[in-house]
Design an enzyme around this catalytic site. Sequence first.
Site, mmCIF file in Angstrom:
data_model
loop_
_atom_site.group_PDB
_atom_site.id
_atom_site.type_symbol
_atom_site.label_atom_id
_atom_site.label_comp_id
_atom_site.label_asym_id
_atom_site.label_seq_id
_atom_site.Cartn_x
_atom_site.Cartn_y
_atom_site.Cartn_z
ATOM 1 N N ARG A 51 14.664 -7.493 -8.359
ATOM 2 C CA ARG A 51 13.533 -8.017 -9.136
ATOM 3 C C ARG A 51 13.679 -9.495 -9.460
ATOM 4 N NH1 ARG A 51 9.714 -4.321 -8.092
ATOM 5 N NH2 ARG A 51 10.322 -2.229 -8.733
ATOM 6 N N TYR B 171 0.961 -0.529 -2.302
ATOM 7 C CA TYR B 171 1.051 -0.721 -3.758
ATOM 8 C C TYR B 171 -0.050 0.132 -4.360
ATOM 9 C CZ TYR B 171 1.618 -3.906 -7.878
ATOM 10 O OH TYR B 171 1.865 -4.480 -9.104
ATOM 11 N N THR C 222 5.506 2.253 -4.937
ATOM 12 C CA THR C 222 6.098 3.053 -6.003
ATOM 13 C C THR C 222 5.132 4.123 -6.507
ATOM 14 O OG1 THR C 222 7.370 1.133 -6.704
ATOM 15 C CG2 THR C 222 7.201 2.947 -8.259
ATOM 16 N N ASP D 236 12.507 2.094 -1.688
ATOM 17 C CA ASP D 236 12.319 0.678 -1.367
ATOM 18 C C ASP D 236 13.113 -0.147 -2.388
ATOM 19 O OD1 ASP D 236 11.269 -1.619 -0.144
ATOM 20 O OD2 ASP D 236 9.629 -1.717 -1.578
ATOM 21 N N HIS E 275 1.562 2.268 -11.625
ATOM 22 C CA HIS E 275 2.611 1.296 -11.315
ATOM 23 C C HIS E 275 2.059 -0.131 -11.321
ATOM 24 C CE1 HIS E 275 6.162 -0.491 -9.529
ATOM 25 N NE2 HIS E 275 5.432 -0.973 -8.535
ATOM 26 N N THR F 106 15.829 -0.616 2.981
ATOM 27 C CA THR F 106 14.862 0.422 2.651
ATOM 28 C C THR F 106 15.438 1.727 3.186
ATOM 29 O OG1 THR F 106 12.987 -1.101 2.845
ATOM 30 C CG2 THR F 106 12.501 1.248 2.946
ATOM 31 N N LYS G 188 13.089 -7.695 -1.099
ATOM 32 C CA LYS G 188 12.792 -6.365 -0.560
ATOM 33 C C LYS G 188 13.477 -6.102 0.781
ATOM 34 C CE LYS G 188 9.395 -4.956 -3.435
ATOM 35 N NZ LYS G 188 9.304 -3.663 -4.106
ATOM 36 N N ASP H 28 4.601 -1.751 3.501
ATOM 37 C CA ASP H 28 4.691 -1.084 2.212
ATOM 38 C C ASP H 28 3.454 -1.408 1.384
ATOM 39 O OD1 ASP H 28 5.875 0.570 0.375
ATOM 40 O OD2 ASP H 28 7.039 -1.015 -0.581
ATOM 41 N N GLU I 133 9.149 6.345 -3.327
ATOM 42 C CA GLU I 133 7.931 6.284 -2.526
ATOM 43 C C GLU I 133 7.875 7.427 -1.515
ATOM 44 O OE1 GLU I 133 7.174 2.450 -0.846
ATOM 45 O OE2 GLU I 133 8.047 1.361 -2.539
ATOM 46 N N GLN J 280 12.915 -11.415 -6.311
ATOM 47 C CA GLN J 280 11.489 -11.220 -6.029
ATOM 48 C C GLN J 280 10.615 -12.102 -6.927
ATOM 49 O OE1 GLN J 280 10.276 -7.156 -6.505
ATOM 50 N NE2 GLN J 280 8.144 -7.549 -6.003
ATOM 51 N N ARG K 112 2.487 -10.268 -16.197
ATOM 52 C CA ARG K 112 1.385 -11.140 -16.615
ATOM 53 C C ARG K 112 0.852 -10.654 -17.968
ATOM 54 N NH1 ARG K 112 0.376 -9.529 -11.508
ATOM 55 N NH2 ARG K 112 -1.291 -8.142 -12.227
ATOM 56 N N GLU L 24 12.536 1.916 -5.905
ATOM 57 C CA GLU L 24 11.140 2.324 -5.932
ATOM 58 C C GLU L 24 11.036 3.656 -5.199
ATOM 59 O OE1 GLU L 24 8.667 -1.819 -6.438
ATOM 60 O OE2 GLU L 24 8.653 -0.856 -4.457
ATOM 61 N N GLU M 122 9.977 -0.273 -14.618
ATOM 62 C CA GLU M 122 9.048 0.362 -15.549
ATOM 63 C C GLU M 122 9.782 1.219 -16.572
ATOM 64 O OE1 GLU M 122 5.350 1.971 -13.289
ATOM 65 O OE2 GLU M 122 7.013 1.845 -11.849
#
Length: 390
Positions: A217, A108, A324, A213, A113, A237, A233, A106, A181, A220, A122, A179, A338
Amino acid sequence: MTVLEVPGDSPFGTSNLPYGVFSTADAGPRVGVRLGEWVIDLSRALGEECFAHPSLNAFLAQGRARWAEVRGRLAELVTGEVPDDAVVGLGAARMHLPFEVADYVDFYASQSHATNLGRLLRPDSVPLLPNWKHLPVGYHGRSGTVVVSGTGVVRPCGQLGPTGGPGPDFGPSRRLDIEAEVGFVVGVGSEPGSRITPAEFADHVFGVVLVNDWSARDLQSWEGAPLGPFLGKSFATSISPWVVPLAALEAARIDTPAQVPEPLPYLRGGGRWGLDIELSVAWNGDVVSRPPFREMYWSPAQMLAHLTVNGARTRTGDLFASGTVSGPTRDQYGSFMELSWGGSEPVTVGGRPRTFLEDGDEVVISATAPGGDGRRIGLGEVRGRVAAAR
């Protein structure tokens, strides 16, 4: 013999012809092609042994010239007469996982995203990490928990980060997410130590599926440092049952957004492999987002080139997903992390504010793309309902 008439606005007309594996009350799994509201049994319509298998793998391994030859035969078949015993109503068909998943990776690849997650996780740092615009970031997932649309998803349990005590808690995820995808199915693999260039993408990749996916959270975030996604994860899936051939998506090919700085040479070339696919995310029947795949920063050809640049082999049935799909506006975000901004800005679903998934919730991701005849074609849907933790 039967003449199959399909309405002109059907997303599964003659310019699409996606492949899947289905069974009926009187016969086990075999390969079919969807046309409108019918499934054409290829083991009977074409009389070839590879289509009597309970997966697409035997056909996928035959390569690009063979894929084109069969598609040409199907185009002739569906505009003429189809043997009566090869026609099955869609409602009488039970869909199965369309191919045996060899490996699952997978990526990113959405800048929106990655930027949103960076700001959420962060907040005091630059959203994108230094490597993000130099390579398609990804992780190696778990092929054994890839399931077909309609399969229930059990809420995962695991370690949850400390909430005031001296150590972590254990229990069901409280921040279960999705997610939205797009996934790419490898037909012809590569040898260990070799590389696949962007120009060779269509020689190896057969087609496209939709992917959910599922993501826990809270699991994770606690386990992710320093090696990234694992139990948050790997529990499930989901993929759509229909594999849309790349040949059906020729009209959807577009340029990727401008890539600055210019990627390293092994990620350049190969033509236009951005794809103008429009996704839709429905949460308990309410459409909450329409993520645009055309916004993806890295193309699937670049993803495959990066996946193999170190000499890692690919095999028939490998699945790699985009990560995503999110656009720049809130109504285009492809995850509830999000969409609810980490749980701080609830979304109205069914008349009440929601953040993450509750037991009994159902999510349906669907998509369309421009087709070769000027009409839009469908990529089907990937559907999943959350069951209580065990």
